[in-house]
Design a protein around this motif. Structure first.
Motif, PDB file in Angstrom:
ATOM      1  N   UNK A  59       1.024  -1.211  -0.024  1.00 41.73           N
ATOM      2  CA  UNK A  59      -0.066  -0.231  -0.139  1.00 41.73           C
ATOM      3  C   UNK A  59       0.715   1.507   0.018  1.00 41.73           C
ATOM      4  N   UNK A  60       0.114   2.297  -0.826  1.00 40.92           N
ATOM      5  CA  UNK A  60       1.073   3.764  -0.886  1.00 40.92           C
ATOM      6  C   UNK A  60      -0.013   4.599  -0.839  1.00 40.92           C
ATOM      7  N   UNK A  61      -0.210   5.669  -0.153  1.00 35.27           N
ATOM      8  CA  UNK A  61      -0.835   6.647  -0.689  1.00 35.27           C
ATOM      9  C   UNK A  61      -0.034   7.656  -1.350  1.00 35.27           C
ATOM     10  N   UNK A 186       7.959   7.143   5.409  1.00 34.32           N
ATOM     11  CA  UNK A 186       8.623   6.970   3.941  1.00 34.32           C
ATOM     12  C   UNK A 186       9.560   7.081   4.197  1.00 34.32           C
ATOM     13  N   UNK A 187      10.336   8.044   4.768  1.00 36.00           N
ATOM     14  CA  UNK A 187      12.062   7.982   4.836  1.00 36.00           C
ATOM     15  C   UNK A 187      12.188   6.712   5.444  1.00 36.00           C
ATOM     16  N   UNK A 190      12.448   3.668   3.372  1.00 34.14           N
ATOM     17  CA  UNK A 190      13.535   4.269   2.526  1.00 34.14           C
ATOM     18  C   UNK A 190      15.078   4.049   2.694  1.00 34.14           C
ATOM     19  N   UNK A 191      15.109   4.408   3.992  1.00 38.21           N
ATOM     20  CA  UNK A 191      16.804   4.104   4.316  1.00 38.21           C
ATOM     21  C   UNK A 191      17.177   3.054   4.526  1.00 38.21           C
ATOM     22  N   UNK A 192      16.129   2.491   5.090  1.00 42.25           N
ATOM     23  CA  UNK A 192      16.009   1.031   5.067  1.00 42.25           C
ATOM     24  C   UNK A 192      16.105  -0.089   4.736  1.00 42.25           C
TER      25      UNK A 192
END
Length: 359
Positions: A59-61, A186-187, A190-192
C-alpha cells in the motif's frame, strides 16, 4: 485455495520469493520480510499448506492533484516453477482486481519484469523513468553532505529524515500531479531499504539550503537508485526515458475526479460526454456512462438511457468509445489514443507522473 495470508503465515512466501527473484540479496529479503509485510496484503494460491503462486499488494498513499488515494503497488508476482502455465496467476489477478473494485481503489500499478504478462489484464505503461544527473563539480566543491541512514537510531537522524521527507514532498508537488506521498515513515522505510543493499541516502546542502537528495545501492552492481533536485545542481538527462511503470484503472468513477475541462475549452460551466467503456475483466466498469466535466472536477454516472436516446440529448458531446487500456494511458497523460483526438482541446488529463518505488 486462494486466500489472503495473515500474520506469520506471510513468511511462507519467502521460499517462493527467493526462487522467483534470485537476484535479491539475503539482506534485502530480510528487510522485505521484516518490514514490508507488516502492512501489505499477500494474495496466494495454496495447496497442502504450500504457496504455489502469489502476488503482494503493497500500500501507498498517492497524491493525485488535490486528492490522496490509497493505492496498491504490485510486487512479488510469481508462480512456482513446476506449477507454471496452469492459469494460477490469472486466477490471482482476477481475484485481486475484483477485490480492488469492491474497495473502490482508483488504480493499481507495477514495475513489470515482462509487460506481456500484464497486458491481457488491462495494464499499460503510464510512466517513463527519466534520468537525472548531478553536477559533479558543484557536488565536490560546494555541497555539504548529510547522511540519512543512521548507524544508530537517534533523534538527530529522525529529525533529518523528517526534514528530507518534507523537502521531497514539496519538490514532487512542484513538478508532478501524481506521486506517492512522502512522510517520515516513508523516509524511514526508504533508508532501511537502501541499507539492505549496502546503499547510501544523502542530503546535499548549499549553505543552509537543501540542494538535492541522492541514493546509490547494490551489493554486486552499484547503481543510482534515486536523485531529486533542481538546476543548477541537478539536470534532467537527455532522451525521453524508458517505459518503467504499468498501471490499470480499477474504478473509473473514482479516477475521473482528478480530470477536468481545459481552462480554454470554451464549454461554459461544463459539458456531458457519453462514454462507452470496454472492460471485459471488470463487469462493473463495462458499458455506457455519462461523464460530467467541469473546470475543477469531473464525475461519472451510469447512463439510464439507451445509446440512441443519448445521442438525441441537446448539449451532449458526441459519444466517445474507449477500452480500459486506452482510458488508462490517456488519463495518466502517457499517450493519446486516436479516438480521443477530437477531445484534446476539451479534456485535461494528468500532467506529470512520478512513480519510482521499487517495492
Amino acid at each position: 485455495m486462494i486466500e489472503y495470508l495473515e500474520g506469520e503465515h506471510k513468511q511462507q512466501c519467502r521460499k517462493l520469493w527467493e526462487e522467483a527473484f534470485p537476484e535479491d540479496s539475503r539482506e534485502f529479503c530480510d528487510y522485505y520480510f521484516r518490514e514490508k509485510i507488516k502492512d501489505n496484503r499477500i494474495l496466494a494460491l495454496t495447496d497442502d499448506g504450500q504457496v504455489q503462486a502469489m502476488l503482494h499488494r503493497n500500500p501507498y498513499v498517492v497524491r493525485a492533484r488535490e486528492y490522496d488515494w490509497q493505492v496498491d503497488y504490485l510486487v512479488g508476482v510469481a508462480t512456482c516453477r513446476e506449477k507454471r502455465h496452469r492459469g494460477y496467476m490469472r486466477r490471482l489477478l482476477l481475484k485481486m482486481m475484483g477485490d480492488m473494485r469492491q474497495e473502490k481503489m482508483p488504480f493499481c500499478f507495477l514495475m513489470p519484469a515482462a509487460e506481456a504478462i500484464y497486458r491481457p489484464f488491462g495494464f499499460v505503461f503510464v510512466y517513463r523513468q527519466q534520468g537525472f544527473v548531478m553536477d559533479r563539480e558543484k557536488e565536490a566543491g560546494v555541497l555539504q553532505v548529510k547522511g540519512l541512514i543512521p548507524e544508530v537510531d537517534s533523534d538527530e537522524y529522525r529529525d533529518r529524515q523528517l526534514l528530507a521527507a518534507e523537502w521531497m514532498e514539496r519538490w514532487l508537488g512542484r513538478h508532478y500531479q501524481l506521486y506517492a506521498k512522502r512522510d517520515q515513515a516513508y523516509l524511514r522505510r526508504l533508508a532501511d531499504e537502501m541499507a539492505s543493499e549496502d546503499g547510501t541516502l544523502d542530503l546535499f546542502y548549499d549553505g543552509e539550503k537543501i540542494a538535492a537528495l541522492a541514493g546509490w545501492w547494490g551489493r554486486i552492481k552499484r547503481e543510482q537508485r534515486l536523485l531529486y533536485g533542481d538546476e543548477p545542481y541537478v539536470t534532467m538527462a537527455d532522451g525521453p526515458g524508458k517505459p518503467a511503470i504499468m498501471a490499470r484503472i480499477i474504478s473509473p468513477e473514482v479516477f475521473v475526479n482528478v480530470i477536468r475541462l481545459r481552462k480554454d475549452a470554451g464549454r461554459g460551466h461544463g459539458c456531458i460526454l457519453p462514454l462507452r467503456l470496454q472492460d471485459p475483466l471488470i463487469p462493473e466498469n463495462d458499458g455506457l456512462w455519462l461523464w460530467h466535466l467541469e473546470r475543477e472536477r469531473s464525475w461519472l454516472e451510469r447512463a439510464a438511457w439507451s445509446e440512441g436516446a443519448i445521442q438525441e440529448q441537446e448539449g451532449f458531446l458526441p459519444r466517445l468509445s474507449l477500452t480500459i487500456e486506452e482510458m488508462t494511458a490517456w488519463l495518466f497523460g502517457y499517450e493519446i489514443p486516436d479516438a480521443v483526438r477530437p477531445y484534446e482541446g476539451v479534456i485535461e488529463p494528468l500532467q506529470g507522473i512520478f512513480l519510482d518505488e521499487v517495492v
